[in-house]
Design a protein around this motif. Sequence first.
Motif, short mmCIF file in Angstrom:
data_model
loop_
_atom_site.label_atom_id
_atom_site.label_comp_id
_atom_site.label_asym_id
_atom_site.label_seq_id
_atom_site.Cartn_x
_atom_site.Cartn_y
_atom_site.Cartn_z
N ALA A 22 85.26 4.03 12.38
CA ALA A 22 86.04 3.84 13.61
C ALA A 22 86.68 2.45 13.64
N GLN A 23 85.92 1.44 13.30
CA GLN A 23 86.45 0.08 13.34
C GLN A 23 87.58 -0.11 12.33
N ARG A 24 87.45 0.46 11.16
CA ARG A 24 88.52 0.34 10.16
C ARG A 24 89.76 1.11 10.60
N LEU A 25 89.56 2.27 11.20
CA LEU A 25 90.71 3.03 11.71
C LEU A 25 91.38 2.30 12.88
N GLN A 26 90.59 1.63 13.71
CA GLN A 26 91.17 0.83 14.81
C GLN A 26 92.06 -0.28 14.25
N ARG A 27 91.59 -0.95 13.21
CA ARG A 27 92.41 -2.01 12.59
C ARG A 27 93.68 -1.43 11.98
N TYR A 28 93.55 -0.28 11.33
CA TYR A 28 94.71 0.37 10.74
C TYR A 28 95.74 0.74 11.81
N LEU A 29 95.26 1.30 12.92
CA LEU A 29 96.17 1.71 13.98
C LEU A 29 96.76 0.52 14.73
N ALA A 30 96.08 -0.61 14.72
CA ALA A 30 96.65 -1.81 15.33
C ALA A 30 97.90 -2.24 14.56
N ASN A 32 99.59 0.00 12.49
CA ASN A 32 100.42 1.20 12.35
C ASN A 32 100.20 2.10 13.56
N PRO A 33 100.69 1.70 14.72
CA PRO A 33 100.39 2.44 15.96
C PRO A 33 100.86 3.89 15.93
N ARG A 34 100.05 4.74 16.55
CA ARG A 34 100.37 6.15 16.75
C ARG A 34 100.04 6.47 18.20
N ASP A 35 101.03 6.93 18.95
CA ASP A 35 100.82 7.23 20.37
C ASP A 35 99.88 8.39 20.61
N ASN A 36 99.73 9.25 19.61
CA ASN A 36 98.94 10.48 19.79
C ASN A 36 97.53 10.38 19.21
N VAL A 37 97.08 9.16 18.85
CA VAL A 37 95.76 8.99 18.25
C VAL A 37 95.03 7.84 18.95
N ARG A 38 93.77 8.12 19.34
CA ARG A 38 92.89 7.10 19.92
C ARG A 38 91.62 7.05 19.07
N VAL A 39 91.08 5.85 18.90
CA VAL A 39 89.85 5.70 18.13
C VAL A 39 88.86 4.88 18.95
N PHE A 40 87.61 5.37 19.01
CA PHE A 40 86.56 4.69 19.76
C PHE A 40 85.32 4.52 18.91
N ASP A 41 84.66 3.39 19.08
CA ASP A 41 83.33 3.13 18.54
C ASP A 41 82.37 3.41 19.68
N CYS A 42 81.65 4.52 19.60
CA CYS A 42 80.71 4.87 20.66
C CYS A 42 79.27 4.50 20.31
N ILE A 142 86.77 7.83 1.43
CA ILE A 142 87.17 9.24 1.34
C ILE A 142 87.44 9.80 2.73
N VAL A 143 86.55 9.55 3.66
CA VAL A 143 86.70 10.08 5.02
C VAL A 143 87.91 9.47 5.71
N ILE A 144 88.11 8.17 5.57
CA ILE A 144 89.28 7.52 6.19
C ILE A 144 90.57 8.12 5.63
N ALA A 145 90.64 8.30 4.33
CA ALA A 145 91.84 8.88 3.72
C ALA A 145 92.09 10.29 4.25
N GLU A 146 91.03 11.09 4.37
CA GLU A 146 91.19 12.45 4.85
C GLU A 146 91.60 12.48 6.32
#
Length: 156
Positions: A22-30, A32-42, A142-146
């Motif tokens: 989640a944290q790596r995807l949050q950095r990626y989206l920061a 490369n923003p996508r309006d239709n994707v949200r990422v949370f560390d729960c 692998i999971v991040i790429a998928e």
Amino acid sequence: MLTIIGCGNLNRCDDGVGVVVAQRLQRYLAENPRDNVRVFDCGTGGIDVMFQARGSTSLIIIDASSSGSEPGAVYKVPGEVLEQLPEASYTLHDFRWHHAIAAGRKIFKQDFPNEITVYLIEAENLGFGWELSPPVERAVNIVIAEICKTAEMGAK
């Protein structure tokens, strides 16, 4: 809207794998923003999963597993296979993400995602510490790429 939620305990080595994703995807989206994707560390807050998923059309959950399989093995499982209603309890510590799926569907009905995918990554080390084991670190990539491919976020 796609919601991606990482679960786990960062203080228990591989148990934190969902949070790391989640944290790596949050950095990626920061970057490369996508309006239709949200990422949370729960983290370990199962009830948070239920509330963060509300209003999404699709949900991806990432967590560690400890089934005795090969460390770093990745299992992609439909959410309905894993969901279960919680038993009566006096504490929210017993409420996990698989309870959040079932409870969210029951409570929020049409306002809860129908399409739910869970990525489980087999842990090698669940002892105290902050580092992921090498096989689990490889599985993270692998999971991040998928997920990036699935979410049409481009290859990472």
